[in-house]
Design a protein around this motif. Structure first.
Motif, short mmCIF file in Angstrom:
data_model
loop_
_atom_site.label_atom_id
_atom_site.label_comp_id
_atom_site.label_asym_id
_atom_site.label_seq_id
_atom_site.Cartn_x
_atom_site.Cartn_y
_atom_site.Cartn_z
N TRP A 69 11.43 -69.05 43.87
CA TRP A 69 10.41 -68.00 43.70
C TRP A 69 10.88 -67.11 42.43
O TRP A 69 10.11 -66.75 41.59
CB TRP A 69 10.37 -66.97 44.88
CG TRP A 69 9.56 -67.74 46.08
CD1 TRP A 69 8.73 -68.68 46.19
CD2 TRP A 69 9.77 -67.08 47.69
NE1 TRP A 69 8.20 -69.00 47.27
CE2 TRP A 69 9.13 -68.10 48.28
CE3 TRP A 69 10.42 -66.15 47.98
CZ2 TRP A 69 8.76 -67.71 49.54
CZ3 TRP A 69 10.05 -65.76 49.43
CH2 TRP A 69 9.42 -66.79 50.30
N GLU A 72 10.47 -69.06 39.12
CA GLU A 72 8.68 -69.15 38.74
C GLU A 72 8.38 -67.82 38.39
O GLU A 72 7.26 -67.60 37.42
CB GLU A 72 7.91 -69.64 40.08
CG GLU A 72 8.09 -71.22 40.22
CD GLU A 72 7.34 -71.67 41.61
OE1 GLU A 72 6.53 -70.98 42.11
OE2 GLU A 72 7.97 -72.66 42.43
N HIS A 73 8.89 -66.69 38.99
CA HIS A 73 8.26 -65.39 38.91
C HIS A 73 9.50 -64.63 38.72
O HIS A 73 9.73 -63.75 39.64
CB HIS A 73 7.31 -64.93 40.16
CG HIS A 73 6.36 -65.98 40.81
ND1 HIS A 73 5.24 -66.03 40.03
CD2 HIS A 73 6.37 -66.85 41.47
CE1 HIS A 73 4.47 -67.04 40.51
NE2 HIS A 73 5.28 -67.43 41.39
N SER A 74 9.94 -64.39 37.49
CA SER A 74 11.12 -63.55 37.34
C SER A 74 10.98 -62.22 37.69
O SER A 74 11.93 -61.37 37.75
CB SER A 74 11.81 -63.90 35.82
OG SER A 74 10.90 -63.52 34.92
N ASP A 75 9.88 -61.56 37.53
CA ASP A 75 9.51 -60.18 37.63
C ASP A 75 9.42 -59.83 39.21
O ASP A 75 8.89 -58.75 39.60
CB ASP A 75 8.17 -59.63 36.85
CG ASP A 75 6.93 -60.60 37.19
OD1 ASP A 75 7.26 -61.56 37.94
OD2 ASP A 75 5.89 -59.90 36.75
N LEU A 76 9.41 -60.76 39.92
CA LEU A 76 9.26 -60.70 41.52
C LEU A 76 10.23 -59.48 41.92
O LEU A 76 11.48 -59.70 41.75
CB LEU A 76 9.48 -61.99 42.15
CG LEU A 76 9.11 -62.17 43.58
CD1 LEU A 76 7.64 -62.01 43.58
CD2 LEU A 76 9.68 -63.49 44.07
#
Length: 114
Positions: A69, A72-76
């Protein structure tokens, strides 16, 4: 500073005749932390530090999923990771602070910028 270094630093400052209050102030810890470290023997501290290093984290079974996760979405955010885990695993009971610390640890370990 890890726990062993903290223990050693406390011991050295006490040997230099600093008061326990001054040791706590210098190290940025509470006096109760200083007293707790002083009550332990070096062998107890070594066993305790080793147990911390071999202990598994509550979220370790989900590590690969969380890493995917974050990849895929480093700003998560950690809150989003928690939400996604709770959506996927309805019976999971996990606190926000545990998820936050785990995500922070993974970001540091795998150099994942936010």
């Amino acid at each position: 500073m890890d726990k062993w270094e903290m223990y050693m630093e406390i011991q050295q400052l006490i040997k230099k005749c600093f008061s326990k209050s001054k040791v706590a102030e210098k190290l940025g810890v509470s006096r109760s932390t200083v007293y707790r470290h002083l009550r332990r023997s070096p062998s107890e501290i070594a066993e305790w530090v080793e147990s911390l290093q071999t202990r598994t984290e509550k979220l370790d079974p989900y590590k690969e999923l969380i890493l995917n996760w974050l990849g895929e979405h480093s700003d998560l955010s950690a809150a989003q990771v928690q939400d996604w885990l709770l959506e996927k695993y309805k019976d999971m009971k996990i606190g926000e602070s545990i998820v936050r610390a785990y995500v922070r640890m993974l970001r540091e370990e795998y150099h994942i910028a936010k």
